[in-house]
Design a protein around this motif. Structure first.
Motif, PDB file in Angstrom:
ATOM      1  N   ALA A 265     -61.426 -15.654 -32.356  1.00 16.91           N
ATOM      2  CA  ALA A 265     -60.182 -14.935 -32.620  1.00 16.91           C
ATOM      3  C   ALA A 265     -59.072 -15.379 -31.669  1.00 16.91           C
ATOM      4  N   ALA A 266     -59.423 -15.701 -30.416  1.00 15.91           N
ATOM      5  CA  ALA A 266     -58.417 -16.186 -29.461  1.00 15.91           C
ATOM      6  C   ALA A 266     -57.877 -17.547 -29.886  1.00 15.91           C
ATOM      7  N   HIS A 267     -58.764 -18.436 -30.321  1.00 16.79           N
ATOM      8  CA  HIS A 267     -58.312 -19.726 -30.845  1.00 16.79           C
ATOM      9  C   HIS A 267     -57.368 -19.534 -32.029  1.00 16.79           C
ATOM     10  N   GLN A 268     -57.716 -18.618 -32.920  1.00 18.57           N
ATOM     11  CA  GLN A 268     -56.890 -18.391 -34.106  1.00 18.57           C
ATOM     12  C   GLN A 268     -55.500 -17.908 -33.730  1.00 18.57           C
ATOM     13  N   ARG A 269     -55.401 -17.057 -32.729  1.00 17.86           N
ATOM     14  CA  ARG A 269     -54.084 -16.584 -32.279  1.00 17.86           C
ATOM     15  C   ARG A 269     -53.240 -17.761 -31.789  1.00 17.86           C
ATOM     16  N   LEU A 270     -53.866 -18.621 -31.019  1.00 18.07           N
ATOM     17  CA  LEU A 270     -53.136 -19.745 -30.443  1.00 18.07           C
ATOM     18  C   LEU A 270     -52.674 -20.720 -31.516  1.00 18.07           C
ATOM     19  N   PHE A 271     -53.566 -21.120 -32.395  1.00 17.85           N
ATOM     20  CA  PHE A 271     -53.210 -22.120 -33.394  1.00 17.85           C
ATOM     21  C   PHE A 271     -52.289 -21.560 -34.478  1.00 17.85           C
ATOM     22  N   THR A 272     -52.331 -20.255 -34.709  1.00 22.76           N
ATOM     23  CA  THR A 272     -51.467 -19.664 -35.724  1.00 22.76           C
ATOM     24  C   THR A 272     -50.054 -19.452 -35.207  1.00 22.76           C
ATOM     25  N   HIS A 273     -49.921 -19.032 -33.968  1.00 19.11           N
ATOM     26  CA  HIS A 273     -48.612 -18.632 -33.447  1.00 19.11           C
ATOM     27  C   HIS A 273     -47.979 -19.654 -32.504  1.00 19.11           C
ATOM     28  N   VAL A 274     -48.600 -20.800 -32.338  1.00 15.94           N
ATOM     29  CA  VAL A 274     -47.976 -21.926 -31.636  1.00 15.94           C
ATOM     30  C   VAL A 274     -47.892 -23.054 -32.666  1.00 15.94           C
ATOM     31  N   PRO A 275     -46.846 -23.054 -33.493  1.00 10.12           N
ATOM     32  CA  PRO A 275     -46.805 -23.908 -34.683  1.00 10.12           C
ATOM     33  C   PRO A 275     -46.870 -25.404 -34.395  1.00 10.12           C
ATOM     34  N   SER A 407     -54.218 -17.544 -12.808  1.00  2.91           N
ATOM     35  CA  SER A 407     -53.227 -17.398 -11.737  1.00  2.91           C
ATOM     36  C   SER A 407     -51.846 -17.097 -12.303  1.00  2.91           C
ATOM     37  N   LEU A 408     -51.525 -17.717 -13.431  1.00  2.00           N
ATOM     38  CA  LEU A 408     -50.247 -17.438 -14.067  1.00  2.00           C
ATOM     39  C   LEU A 408     -50.165 -15.985 -14.532  1.00  2.00           C
ATOM     40  N   THR A 409     -51.288 -15.448 -14.998  1.00  2.00           N
ATOM     41  CA  THR A 409     -51.307 -14.038 -15.407  1.00  2.00           C
ATOM     42  C   THR A 409     -50.993 -13.133 -14.232  1.00  2.00           C
ATOM     43  N   ASP A 410     -51.582 -13.429 -13.085  1.00  2.00           N
ATOM     44  CA  ASP A 410     -51.346 -12.615 -11.881  1.00  2.00           C
ATOM     45  C   ASP A 410     -49.900 -12.733 -11.413  1.00  2.00           C
ATOM     46  N   ALA A 411     -49.335 -13.935 -11.524  1.00  2.00           N
ATOM     47  CA  ALA A 411     -48.000 -14.161 -10.968  1.00  2.00           C
ATOM     48  C   ALA A 411     -46.874 -13.780 -11.926  1.00  2.00           C
ATOM     49  N   ARG A 412     -47.058 -14.003 -13.230  1.00  3.94           N
ATOM     50  CA  ARG A 412     -45.967 -13.821 -14.174  1.00  3.94           C
ATOM     51  C   ARG A 412     -46.270 -12.790 -15.255  1.00  3.94           C
ATOM     52  N   GLY A 413     -47.483 -12.287 -15.289  1.00  4.84           N
ATOM     53  CA  GLY A 413     -47.859 -11.337 -16.324  1.00  4.84           C
ATOM     54  C   GLY A 413     -48.265 -12.046 -17.608  1.00  4.84           C
ATOM     55  N   VAL A 414     -48.795 -11.273 -18.530  1.00  2.00           N
ATOM     56  CA  VAL A 414     -49.279 -11.834 -19.798  1.00  2.00           C
ATOM     57  C   VAL A 414     -48.148 -12.488 -20.578  1.00  2.00           C
ATOM     58  N   ASP A 415     -46.995 -11.826 -20.661  1.00  2.00           N
ATOM     59  CA  ASP A 415     -45.873 -12.385 -21.414  1.00  2.00           C
ATOM     60  C   ASP A 415     -45.375 -13.685 -20.799  1.00  2.00           C
ATOM     61  N   GLY A 416     -45.264 -13.720 -19.481  1.00  2.00           N
ATOM     62  CA  GLY A 416     -44.802 -14.936 -18.817  1.00  2.00           C
ATOM     63  C   GLY A 416     -45.771 -16.090 -18.990  1.00  2.00           C
ATOM     64  N   ARG A 417     -47.051 -15.765 -18.945  1.00  2.00           N
ATOM     65  CA  ARG A 417     -48.070 -16.813 -19.145  1.00  2.00           C
ATOM     66  C   ARG A 417     -48.014 -17.366 -20.561  1.00  2.00           C
ATOM     67  N   ASP A 418     -48.057 -16.491 -21.559  1.00  2.00           N
ATOM     68  CA  ASP A 418     -48.101 -16.935 -22.941  1.00  2.00           C
ATOM     69  C   ASP A 418     -46.778 -17.543 -23.401  1.00  2.00           C
ATOM     70  N   GLY A 419     -45.685 -17.205 -22.697  1.00  2.00           N
ATOM     71  CA  GLY A 419     -44.393 -17.772 -23.058  1.00  2.00           C
ATOM     72  C   GLY A 419     -44.327 -19.276 -22.864  1.00  2.00           C
ATOM     73  N   LEU A 420     -45.232 -19.832 -22.065  1.00  2.00           N
ATOM     74  CA  LEU A 420     -45.228 -21.271 -21.834  1.00  2.00           C
ATOM     75  C   LEU A 420     -45.616 -22.053 -23.085  1.00  2.00           C
ATOM     76  N   TRP A 421     -46.253 -21.388 -24.058  1.00  2.00           N
ATOM     77  CA  TRP A 421     -46.629 -22.069 -25.299  1.00  2.00           C
ATOM     78  C   TRP A 421     -45.446 -22.235 -26.248  1.00  2.00           C
ATOM     79  N   ALA A 422     -44.261 -21.775 -25.830  1.00  2.00           N
ATOM     80  CA  ALA A 422     -43.092 -21.868 -26.713  1.00  2.00           C
ATOM     81  C   ALA A 422     -42.703 -23.314 -26.994  1.00  2.00           C
ATOM     82  N   HIS A 423     -42.978 -24.211 -26.042  1.00  2.00           N
ATOM     83  CA  HIS A 423     -42.605 -25.618 -26.224  1.00  2.00           C
ATOM     84  C   HIS A 423     -43.559 -26.479 -25.405  1.00  2.00           C
TER      85      HIS A 423
END
Length: 480
Positions: A265-275, A407-423
């Protein structure tokens, strides 16, 4: 990195872990059996793997036939010689894969249809996994449906993705076969070249079919090798293989299923929402394939000595290795891009799944380590990739990537970590995996103002026209 990227006769290597490695190699059949899925093996139905002539599909086809099999064998040979499609005979690949699956795995487990109870169990596991992942990632669910596959169904569903991965590499052989002869000889040798290309397509089809068939007996979902092999938005698990995976772990079967559902399910989230991610990964494979060169001297020798009545000569030559990766900056860059991207995908999934499972599953640590060791010991994913394109996905990179995402989760939170997949340009690089702390604490770039300016400009298409009119008026005033 492997010197024979498509698995033509990978040389045996001394295991790093002593007697244990030797035992594992013996159990897996060494470098030419299922442990090397892209090496040539015997055609199913003629004695199986390890039977006399099993290293040669032609010997396997004709070596121990009874009269009832003779017609089928000649029919298959006719299919090989009459093939006029692309670089891989995918009809043959599918047939070989299905036959390999029907033989069962080395432990004697045969494929079986998935029953209603197993389908329900998989659907419930994926549904619960998605609920748990909501707390661990900002990416929404990517599993529009959850399915339970048999091994044969996995073969059917993943062949389109394998075609996309393998064709660029196999195309190198087809092109080279037509280029090794001088132009004035190519017209005269047309039938011979056509036959060789047909045989080459069949050889590749045999390799891919065996590889996919062997993998079908080991994978537990549609994303085991870090790539989206199945249809978009469809989370898939293989109940029969999940049962085999958890057999000796001492962990309840429902916990094993749930943990593997979390990964799927985690893989599916990544491949679906990071076009861009899928095309980025597959494009890196294609880029690497374009840098592979063919040993034309060896191919010329094969063409010069090719005997149509002895077609296994072509297979023997292919098995000895014709491909060599180009040692160019472009080739190294393509390899590094693919290796890093795969490590980042697997590292993110590892970190996110651990965050979701750790508070809820007592077996989370044990299952996580089991999967990591499976990758480190050269499981189906590593073997397939190493033989497919010469890529060895180093387990150290996976652990480094997982540590960086945590480490990114600890430093920037979940949103900050996952935001790196934007580009893709925002993602960590290979050097960042070597220095995760440096990347985590690096000053974050703020693109919000730039995005705002670009958005405003896009809404004013007549801005340049107005500026031009203003300049024209100003010039008119000057002339007066």
């Amino acid at each position: 990195m492997s010197d024979t990227p498509f698995g033509f006769g990978l040389p045996p290597e001394e295991p790093d872990d002593g007697d244990e490695g030797k035992k594992k190699d013996q159990q897996s059949g060494g470098g030419q059996g299922p442990a090397n899925p892209f090496g040539f093996g015997g055609l199913p139905g003629a004695g199986g793997f390890g039977a006399p002539g099993a290293d040669n599909p032609f010997a396997a086809m004709f070596g121990s036939l009874n009269p009832n099999d003779l017609g089928a064998a000649f029919q298959q040979l006719g299919q090989m010689l009459s093939y006029e499609g692309g670089p891989v005979n995918w009809d043959m690949a599918k047939q070989i894969a299905r036959q390999t699956v029907s033989q069962g795995t080395a432990d004697g487990t045969k494929d079986a249809s998935v029953g209603p109870a197993e389908r329900t169990a998989v659907q419930e596991a994926v549904r619960l996994a998605d609920l748990w992942l909501d707390d661990a990632t900002s990416l929404p669910s990517g599993a529009g449906s959850a399915v339970a596959w048999s091994r044969a169904e996995w073969v059917e569903a993943t062949l389109p993705a394998w075609k996309e991965l393998v064709d660029p590499v196999a195309e190198r052989v087809g092109t080279a076969m037509g280029d090794v002869l001088p132009e004035e000889m190519q017209a005269m040798a047309g039938p011979l070249i056509g036959m060789m290309r047909s045989m080459g397509g069949a050889m590749f089809g045999t390799q891919i079919g065996q590889a996919v068939g062997v993998l079908a007996g080991e994978v537990v979902g549609s994303t085991d090798i870090g790539l989206p092999l199945g249809p978009v938005g469809k989370a898939a698990l293989l109940p029969l293989n999940i049962k085999a995976f958890g057999k000796d772990l001492g962990v309840p079967q429902d916990e094993v299923r749930l943990y593997l559902a979390l990964r799927e399910a985690a893989h599916q989230r990544l491949f679906t929402h990071v076009p861009w991610l899928r095309s980025h990964l597959f494009g890196a494979v294609d880029g690497y394939a374009r840098g592979i060169k063919v040993d034309t001297a060896k191919l010329e020798d094969v063409v010069g000595q090719f005997d149509p009545q002895n077609p296994e000569q072509l297979q023997d030559a292919l098995q000895q290795g014709m491909f060599q990766p180009e040692d160019t900056p472009e080739q190294k860059a393509a390899l590094a891009r693919l290796e890093t991207a795969l490590a980042l995908v697997e590292g993110w999934v590892d970190a996110v799944v651990h965050a979701a499972a750790k508070p809820r599953l007592s077996s989370a640590d044990a299952l996580r380590e089991t999967l990591r060791r499976r990758r480190a010991s050269g499981g189906p994913a590593e073997q397939t990739f190493a033989t497919l394109i010469g890529l060895e996905l180093r387990p150290r990179r996976l652990r480094d990537a997982s540590r960086l995402w945590a480490s990114l989760t600890d430093a920037r939170g979940v949103d900050g970590r996952d935001g790196l997949w934007a580009h893709p340009d925002m993602l960590p690089t290979a050097s960042d995996l070597d220095d995760p702390d440096g990347f985590v604490h690096r000053e974050q770039l703020d693109f919000s103002e730039l995005d705002k300016m670009l958005g405003e400009a896009a809404q004013k298409p007549d801005l340049k026209k107005k500026d031009a009119d203003t300049d024209k008026d100003d010039k008119g005033d000057d002339t007066e």
